[in-house]
Design a protein around this motif. Sequence first.
Motif, short mmCIF file in Angstrom:
data_model
loop_
_atom_site.label_atom_id
_atom_site.label_comp_id
_atom_site.label_asym_id
_atom_site.label_seq_id
_atom_site.Cartn_x
_atom_site.Cartn_y
_atom_site.Cartn_z
N VAL A 132 56.28 21.08 36.07
CA VAL A 132 57.74 21.13 36.24
C VAL A 132 58.08 21.43 37.70
O VAL A 132 58.98 20.83 38.31
N LYS A 133 57.38 22.35 38.31
CA LYS A 133 57.64 22.69 39.70
C LYS A 133 57.36 21.50 40.62
O LYS A 133 58.13 21.22 41.54
N ARG B 46 61.58 15.44 43.21
CA ARG B 46 62.97 15.00 43.14
C ARG B 46 63.77 15.49 44.36
O ARG B 46 64.63 14.76 44.88
N ASP B 47 63.52 16.69 44.79
CA ASP B 47 64.22 17.19 45.98
C ASP B 47 63.90 16.37 47.22
O ASP B 47 64.79 16.05 48.03
N SER B 48 62.60 15.99 47.36
CA SER B 48 62.23 15.18 48.53
C SER B 48 62.85 13.80 48.48
O SER B 48 63.27 13.26 49.50
N ILE B 49 62.90 13.23 47.25
CA ILE B 49 63.54 11.91 47.12
C ILE B 49 65.02 11.98 47.46
O ILE B 49 65.59 11.12 48.15
#
Length: 337
Positions: free
Chosen positions: A308-309, A315-318
Motif C-alpha cells: 500500500v505504501k 501515485r504521488d510521483s505520477i
Amino acid sequence: MDISNSVLVLVAAFGGLIILFVFLYFVPVNLWITAIFSNVKVGLLELVGMRIRKVPPGVIVNSLITATKAGLNLTTNDLETHFLAGGNVPNVIRALISADKANISLSFKQATAIDLAGRDVFEAVQISVNPKVINTPNVAAVAADGIQLIAKARVTVRANIAQLVGGAGEETILARVGEGIVTSIGSAKNHKSVLENPDKISKLVLERGLDSGTAFEILSIDIADIDVGSNIGAKLQIDQATADLKVAEARAEERRAMAVALEQEMKAKNVEMKAKVTEAESEVPKAIAEAFRSGNLGIMDYYKMENVKSDTSMRDSIAKSDENKSSDRSRGNDKNK
C-alpha cells in the motif's frame, strides 16, 4: 641797596598782579557791568558766591541776560539750582524762548524736569513745532490666504511736552506700529485686498491709539511700500505633508517589522511541528516490532502494508509528473502568445 630795592619792587609788582588776577577771578567785574547795562540785577557778592560754589558766573549771567531780553522772569537762584543739579542751563533757556515764541505752554519747572530726565528739551520743543518723521523697518505679516506681505511705514509724530518725563520713546512707537501692521494684514481675507487699499492699514493702526503713554503724539501713519513675500501657507502645507509622510512611513515600517517577526515565529513553529512528526514517525517501527512479538501482526499483513505504501508513493510521483507537464504546456502557450 639799589639792587635789593629793585628786587623788592619787582616782587611787590608781581604779587600785586597775582592779587589782581585773583580778585578779577573771584569778582568778575566785566560780567557785573554787562549785567547792569542789560538791566539784569546781579550783585558782586552773588558773583563771588557763584565762584565759591563752583558755578561758572558767565553761564548763569549770559543765560539770565538772554532770558530777560526774551521776557522770561527768572532769577539767578533758579539757574544756579538747575546747574548744581546737573542740568544744561543754556539749553533750557533756548527751549523756553522757542516755546514762548511758538505759543507752547512750557514752564521753567517742566523744562528743568525734562532736562534732568535726560531728554533734550530744546529738541523736544523743535519737534513740537516741526513734526518728526520716523521710518519703520520692514514689517513682515501673513494674510489669511497664506501670502506674506512686507510693509514699510512712515510715522509722523509730534512731541508731547506733558509726557516727556516718564513717557516711552521712539522704540515703543515703532514696536506698536509694527504690531498694528501685523494685526491689520493678518485680519485681511487675502493679500490682494491689502494691496488694493493699503490705507486701511493706516486707519486701523491709528484707531488703536498707539501713542498712549508715550512722549509723542502720532499725527499720521503712511504706508510707504508693500512687497509680496513668500507663500507661507503653501510652505506650511508642504511641511505638514512631509511630516504626515514620515509618520506613515514609520507606521508602515512598524507593521513590516511585526509581519517579519510573525513570519519568523511561524517558521519556528513549523520546525517544531516537523520535529514532533519526525518523533512520532520514529515510534512506528517500534510499534510494528512490538506487534510482531505479541502476535497481533503477521508477515502477510506487513507485506500488504508495504505494498500500500509503495502504491501510494507511485501515485504521488505520477501526479507530480502530470502537474509538471501541465505547467510546461502553459508556459509554452504563454511564450507563443
